[in-house]
Design a protein around this motif. Structure first.
Motif, PDB file in Angstrom:
ATOM      1  N   VAL A 314       0.810  -1.143   0.026  1.00  0.00           N
ATOM      2  CA  VAL A 314      -0.042   0.043  -0.053  1.00  0.00           C
ATOM      3  C   VAL A 314       0.732   1.313  -0.007  1.00  0.00           C
ATOM      4  CG1 VAL A 314      -1.582   1.415   1.533  1.00  0.00           C
ATOM      5  CG2 VAL A 314      -2.085  -1.092   1.034  1.00  0.00           C
ATOM      6  N   ARG A 315       1.989   1.254   0.788  1.00  0.00           N
ATOM      7  CA  ARG A 315       2.980   2.487   0.738  1.00  0.00           C
ATOM      8  C   ARG A 315       3.661   2.772  -0.645  1.00  0.00           C
ATOM      9  NH1 ARG A 315       8.038   3.685   1.084  1.00  0.00           N
ATOM     10  NH2 ARG A 315       8.602   1.611   1.105  1.00  0.00           N
ATOM     11  N   LEU A 316       4.023   1.569  -1.113  1.00  0.00           N
ATOM     12  CA  LEU A 316       4.452   1.721  -2.599  1.00  0.00           C
ATOM     13  C   LEU A 316       3.559   2.301  -3.525  1.00  0.00           C
ATOM     14  CD1 LEU A 316       6.711  -1.599  -2.498  1.00  0.00           C
ATOM     15  CD2 LEU A 316       7.303   0.903  -2.396  1.00  0.00           C
ATOM     16  N   VAL A 317       2.290   1.629  -3.636  1.00  0.00           N
ATOM     17  CA  VAL A 317       1.319   1.938  -4.422  1.00  0.00           C
ATOM     18  C   VAL A 317       1.081   3.301  -4.313  1.00  0.00           C
ATOM     19  CG1 VAL A 317      -0.990   1.594  -5.013  1.00  0.00           C
ATOM     20  CG2 VAL A 317       0.436  -0.305  -4.933  1.00  0.00           C
ATOM     21  N   THR A 318       0.688   3.752  -3.028  1.00  0.00           N
ATOM     22  CA  THR A 318       0.492   5.272  -2.629  1.00  0.00           C
ATOM     23  C   THR A 318       1.273   6.256  -3.301  1.00  0.00           C
ATOM     24  OG1 THR A 318      -0.943   4.514  -0.762  1.00  0.00           O
ATOM     25  CG2 THR A 318      -0.300   6.863  -0.820  1.00  0.00           C
ATOM     26  N   ASP A 319       3.009   5.766  -2.977  1.00  0.00           N
ATOM     27  CA  ASP A 319       4.056   6.675  -3.292  1.00  0.00           C
ATOM     28  C   ASP A 319       3.790   6.827  -4.901  1.00  0.00           C
ATOM     29  OD1 ASP A 319       6.434   8.045  -2.763  1.00  0.00           O
ATOM     30  OD2 ASP A 319       7.196   6.601  -4.152  1.00  0.00           O
ATOM     31  N   GLU A 320       3.552   5.703  -5.708  1.00  0.00           N
ATOM     32  CA  GLU A 320       3.380   5.653  -7.092  1.00  0.00           C
ATOM     33  C   GLU A 320       2.298   6.562  -7.545  1.00  0.00           C
ATOM     34  OE1 GLU A 320       5.695   4.642  -9.635  1.00  0.00           O
ATOM     35  OE2 GLU A 320       7.023   4.468  -7.717  1.00  0.00           O
ATOM     36  N   LEU A 321       1.321   6.383  -6.826  1.00  0.00           N
ATOM     37  CA  LEU A 321       0.119   7.296  -7.391  1.00  0.00           C
ATOM     38  C   LEU A 321       0.309   8.699  -6.945  1.00  0.00           C
ATOM     39  CD1 LEU A 321      -2.995   5.001  -6.103  1.00  0.00           C
ATOM     40  CD2 LEU A 321      -2.119   5.273  -8.307  1.00  0.00           C
ATOM     41  N   ASP A 322       1.151   8.912  -6.029  1.00  0.00           N
ATOM     42  CA  ASP A 322       1.153  10.436  -5.841  1.00  0.00           C
ATOM     43  C   ASP A 322       2.284  11.041  -6.880  1.00  0.00           C
ATOM     44  OD1 ASP A 322      -0.055  10.634  -3.518  1.00  0.00           O
ATOM     45  OD2 ASP A 322       1.708  10.185  -2.091  1.00  0.00           O
TER      46      ASP A 322
END
Length: 494
Positions: A314-322
């Motif tokens: 979730v952290r990695l996905v959120t970072d990529e989405l940002d």
């Protein structure tokens, strides 16, 4: 010589049958211009010819009136002042008076001088000079006309005969206290002079017709040459497609048509830039968003049931989405750079703007921030866009320096423009990278390993803001090492 002839005229009714309405065809501007030109010229030439004929006929009438009056006055003066050559006394015989006067006169070709005498119980006798009058029926041979003139109470008049018009003047001769028993008559046949006026009128009509024919040919050629750029505009617009906006109209001269061509070419330039920006935006978005989307999809597909693994995913996905969100916002900003309202200039105190940028930039990182110099001047620019560009340059300097290294911010006025700059003490920019770092998604080779996850759009945004102010961005080496980015803006003083 004009002749008034009464003829019985028959009118024929014209019966027209309505034909089926044809499909309306578009009339070209060239034809409309030519038709209007011919209409105006035809009206003007017809007016000139008609006015000329009217003036000539009025001159004929005026000349005839003067001639009649002159002849009548001459006879009246002769009657009053002359004496009978045989007796040396005033004339007592009207016939002898008329014969004596007529013997010494030399009338014009279209003029008749005659004397009329009343005989008891007979028609008026005619006394004329022995000469020919160039008309079909001279007045002295027209007994009915002579009787009418002799009996008329008027001293002047006009007779409209079948063979032509006659203008006449009459001076009555009578013994004292008795009714007129003789008269001096002068008659003028204006037919030939009026015929010459009509001939001039016909010649003018022929010349007008020839002039109209010449105008038709010349006007067709000239209208075609004048409207050629307009046809080029139409054909060029018809041939334009989204994939071919390179065609332009050749501009010749400095008239309104040339201005139209220049305006159309400028519109095509704007369209070409807009379509290019749109394609570039789509290409860049597809290129840059493909990688984070692949990363997000891969992590989601490989995500297991372990809570720690889920949290990391979730952290990695959120970072990529940002990062995707930042890329989209930057691309949208670059797409707006082509719009005329991208920058909104207003009066700004440059010193105050520089100080505000310095205060905002200090929060970007623990560096040795220095406000090098400020230009104390009021100029017109977009403070929000300039602040955005300067903060982006400061952020770029923070990413390529470490704690304790210096970053200087300042502004100055140089000639007709102003300069705002950010100078860092980092590794600098390699000479081979100086021409590419302002392009989208490009970074310098010496800075790729530096901290930061930017997509390479920051300097492209700075360049777009500078160009929106009719300026540019310049890269310089910092004294002692590092890079200095200078925002050069054209000055608009208030």
């Amino acid at each position: 010589m004009t002749t008034t002839v009464i003829r019985e005229t028959q009118t024929t009714d014209l019966v027209t049958t309505a034909e089926p309405a044809a499909v309306r065809r578009r009339v070209s501007a060239r034809v409309r211009i030519l038709l209007w030109l011919l209409f105006v010229m035809a009206v003007a030439l017809a007016s000139v010819a008609t006015t000329t004929r009217s003036i000539l006929l009025r001159e004929v009438d005026a000349r005839v009136s003067v001639e009649l009056s002159q002849e009548a006055n001459e006879f009246s003066n002769f009657e009053e002042r002359s004496a009978d050559p045989e007796t040396g006394r005033p004339f007592t015989d009207p016939g002898r008076l008329l014969r004596t006067y007529l013997a010494g006169q030399y009338p014009d070709p279209d003029e008749e001088l005659m004397g009329l005498m009343r005989r008891p119980g007979t028609d008026p006798a005619t006394l004329v000079q022995d000469r020919e009058v160039p008309v079909k029926l001279p007045l002295h041979q027209d007994d009915s006309a002579l009787r009418e003139i002799f009996a008329s109470p008027d001293s002047t008049g006009t007779q409209d005969r079948a063979v032509g018009e006659i203008r006449w003047a009459k001076v009555a001769v009578a013994r004292s206290g008795s009714a007129p028993e003789a008269a001096f008559v002068v008659a003028v046949h204006p037919g030939r002079e009026k015929a010459r006026a009509n001939e001039v009128f016909r010649v003018l009509l022929v010349i007008s017709g020839v002039a109209l024919l010449m105008t038709t040919g010349i006007g067709w050629v000239v209208a075609g040459r004048i409207l050629k750029p307009v046809r080029l505009v139409r054909t060029t617009a018809a041939d334009l497609t989204e994939h071919d906006l390179t065609r332009r109209i050749p501009v010749r001269g400095n008239d309104d048509i040339a201005a139209l061509a220049e305006t159309f070419n400028a519109m095509l330039d704007r369209l070409e830039r807009a379509f290019a920006a749109q394609r570039e935006f789509v290409d860049d978005a597809g290129h840059e968003l493909r990688t984070p989307i692949t990363i997000v999809r891969g992590h989601l597909e490989l995500m297991g049931d372990d809570p720690a693994e889920r949290a990391e995913t979730v952290r990695l996905v959120t970072d990529e989405l940002d990062r995707m969100s930042r890329i989209v916002e930057d691309l949208l900003l670059l797409a707006k750079a082509e719009r005329p309202d991208f920058v909104t200039p207003e009066p700004v105190q440059l010193a105050e703007l520089t100080a505000d940028v310095f205060v905002k930039a200090r929060t970007l990182g623990e560096r040795r921030w220095e406000l090098a110099e400020v230009a104390d001047r009021e100029v017109r620019l977009d403070p929000q866009r300039v602040t955005q560009a300067m903060v982006q340059l400061a952020q770029n300097a923070v990413q390529h320096t470490t704690a304790g290294q210096s970053i200087r911010i300042g502004s100055r006025a140089v000639g007709s423009h102003i300069e705002l700059y950010v100078a860092d003490s980092g590794p600098g920019v390699q000479p081979e990278d100086a021409d590419v770092i302002f392009e989208r998604f490009r970074r310098g080779t010496a800075r790729r390993g530096a901290r930061g996850s930017g997509a390479g759009l920051g300097l492209a945004i700075v360049k777009a803001i500078a160009e929106g102010h009719h300026g540019h961005v310049r890269l310089e080496d910092t004294e002692g090492g590092g890079a200095t980015f200078v925002l050069v803006l054209e000055e608009e003083r208030t």
